[in-house]
Write an enzyme that holds these catalytic residues in place. Sequence first.
Site, PDB file in Angstrom:
ATOM      1  N   ALA A 259       0.760  -1.243   0.000  1.00 32.27           N
ATOM      2  CA  ALA A 259       0.000   0.000   0.000  1.00 32.27           C
ATOM      3  C   ALA A 259       0.795   1.300   0.000  1.00 32.27           C
ATOM      4  O   ALA A 259       0.293   2.325  -0.448  1.00 32.27           O
ATOM      5  CB  ALA A 259      -0.950   0.009   1.203  1.00 32.27           C
ATOM      6  N   ALA A 260       2.009   1.321   0.551  1.00 28.90           N
ATOM      7  CA  ALA A 260       2.713   2.602   0.717  1.00 28.90           C
ATOM      8  C   ALA A 260       2.971   3.259  -0.641  1.00 28.90           C
ATOM      9  O   ALA A 260       3.200   2.574  -1.631  1.00 28.90           O
ATOM     10  CB  ALA A 260       4.036   2.368   1.445  1.00 28.90           C
ATOM     11  N   PRO A 261       2.907   4.607  -0.660  1.00 30.53           N
ATOM     12  CA  PRO A 261       2.693   5.541   0.451  1.00 30.53           C
ATOM     13  C   PRO A 261       1.233   5.816   0.781  1.00 30.53           C
ATOM     14  O   PRO A 261       0.939   6.663   1.621  1.00 30.53           O
ATOM     15  CB  PRO A 261       3.364   6.818  -0.058  1.00 30.53           C
ATOM     16  CG  PRO A 261       3.165   6.762  -1.533  1.00 30.53           C
ATOM     17  CD  PRO A 261       3.266   5.313  -1.917  1.00 30.53           C
ATOM     18  N   GLY A 262       0.309   5.134   0.125  1.00 35.07           N
ATOM     19  CA  GLY A 262      -1.086   5.253   0.528  1.00 35.07           C
ATOM     20  C   GLY A 262      -1.995   5.957  -0.457  1.00 35.07           C
ATOM     21  O   GLY A 262      -3.170   6.187  -0.141  1.00 35.07           O
ATOM     22  N   GLY A 263      -1.503   6.284  -1.637  1.00 37.13           N
ATOM     23  CA  GLY A 263      -2.357   6.961  -2.619  1.00 37.13           C
ATOM     24  C   GLY A 263      -3.565   6.134  -2.998  1.00 37.13           C
ATOM     25  O   GLY A 263      -4.707   6.623  -2.997  1.00 37.13           O
ATOM     26  N   ASP A 281       2.190  -2.854   4.524  1.00 35.93           N
ATOM     27  CA  ASP A 281       3.514  -2.617   3.962  1.00 35.93           C
ATOM     28  C   ASP A 281       4.538  -3.315   4.841  1.00 35.93           C
ATOM     29  O   ASP A 281       4.342  -3.496   6.050  1.00 35.93           O
ATOM     30  CB  ASP A 281       3.856  -1.136   3.845  1.00 35.93           C
ATOM     31  CG  ASP A 281       5.045  -0.926   2.901  1.00 35.93           C
ATOM     32  OD1 ASP A 281       4.815  -0.810   1.679  1.00 35.93           O
ATOM     33  OD2 ASP A 281       6.197  -0.918   3.370  1.00 35.93           O
ATOM     34  N   ASP A 309       4.477  -8.281   5.806  1.00 38.28           N
ATOM     35  CA  ASP A 309       4.897  -8.748   4.490  1.00 38.28           C
ATOM     36  C   ASP A 309       3.674  -9.360   3.813  1.00 38.28           C
ATOM     37  O   ASP A 309       3.040 -10.277   4.358  1.00 38.28           O
ATOM     38  CB  ASP A 309       6.003  -9.798   4.647  1.00 38.28           C
ATOM     39  CG  ASP A 309       6.620 -10.226   3.326  1.00 38.28           C
ATOM     40  OD1 ASP A 309       5.926 -10.186   2.290  1.00 38.28           O
ATOM     41  OD2 ASP A 309       7.807 -10.637   3.334  1.00 38.28           O
ATOM     42  N   CYS A 381       3.715  -0.691 -12.228  1.00 39.58           N
ATOM     43  CA  CYS A 381       4.098   0.509 -12.971  1.00 39.58           C
ATOM     44  C   CYS A 381       5.278   0.192 -13.895  1.00 39.58           C
ATOM     45  O   CYS A 381       6.181   1.006 -14.063  1.00 39.58           O
ATOM     46  CB  CYS A 381       4.418   1.673 -12.044  1.00 39.58           C
ATOM     47  SG  CYS A 381       5.665   1.309 -10.792  1.00 39.58           S
TER      48      CYS A 381
END
Length: 443
Positions: A259-263, A281, A309, A381
């Site tokens: 999930a990080a950074p949470g966008g 995370d 994890d 990405c």
Amino acid sequence: MQINETPRYLVVDMLDRVMRQHAYSNLTLNQVLSHHALTKRDQRLLTQLFNGVLQHRLTLEYWLAPFIRGKQLTPWVHELLLSALYQMHYLDRIPDRAVFSETIEIAKQRGHAGIRRFVTGVLHAIQRQGVRPISAITDPEKRLSVTASVPQWLVRQLVAERGFPRAERMLATINNPPVQSVRLVHPADRERVIRDLQQASLTVTPSPIAPAGLRVTSGFVPATAAFQRGLITVQDESAQLAVDALAVQPADQVLDACAAPGGKTTQIAGKLTTGQVTALDLHAHKVKLIKQNTSRCGLAARVTARQLDARQTAATFASGYFDRILVDAPCSGIGLLRRKPEIRYMKTAADSEQLHAIQGAILDAVAPTLRVGGRLVYSTCTILQQENEGTVTAFLARHPEYALERVQTTKNVKEQRETDVLTIYPDDFMTDGFFIATLRRIK
């Protein structure tokens, strides 16, 4: 201004930090801008020099090579010469005499008389002789590598997967400035947010692909009141489509596995009423970032962020616990070359193979925790097939209880494509390269 506070001097250290200490370019740039009292003009020059040398590095090294004839340069001298070459060939408004004057002064201040003479000689030789043409390279893939400043292994991979014309079109755009985009945390606030951003002298246009996305130019979004009040968050348009495809319902239990950074966590939380998103995370400091983002956006009550994890998901949560799962997997990041140019020099084909294995392990671990009939979205990405279609195909072979579904988005992005998965290339919409697959648990 002292020479060690000028943009050209600072850029030499910044480049060395990124290329040899593997610092992140965006964090390095933000750190330097915040710690040095530069004028707006100098901030623009520093940013342009720093990003430009990173983006065009292989081109610049091809041009520089004949003038140093294999000489092993001290790293900072190498960066100094590359930055001078960049200015001479990409910044038309800066005369050579200005480039020469400050470059030679930096060589004098940082080094000794011998380095100053060497740098002076190289600069004047380049001015007299000019640089060798890239068109002289006869091998098409090597020529494309130097033209686009992309390592040959990556050019070969893209050509093998997409064909030469497609790879060439794609790579022709990766050194363009990235589009700055934001997402409305509450889409109902659209008109108010646009008005606030325009009053702050930002130019705003709707995203052509993301329903809650806005493209923003001529301004720094984090400094705006809309950002500070949690009405918008910085997020690429392509990245917003992963949650769009997840089709979250208001009462869903959702897992954001990486999930990080949470966008994307905040994007999911914004669609919930009685539901909850569990955001994982591996690292404690990144869990803290998730909490900060969800708090700023006023969505903390709908989010449980925890350090775990993702490969331990099945051992931690009950079978069928989640209605929706998002795996925005660790990847090579090759879709981010426009935004993070140093990635191209740091990654190798072996990295992609290793990441493929990690991605598969994460998918295997989350698979049992999705209810029958639930939806899992896998996204990256990157634009490399091994980490995208390759990972999905391998997962489906191991998990007959899952089936691939066609990715659907609100704005019907690339509706005429032949594949069920959705791949967005950097030249499609001038956004980040991104991959999305939708998987349904059928039994």
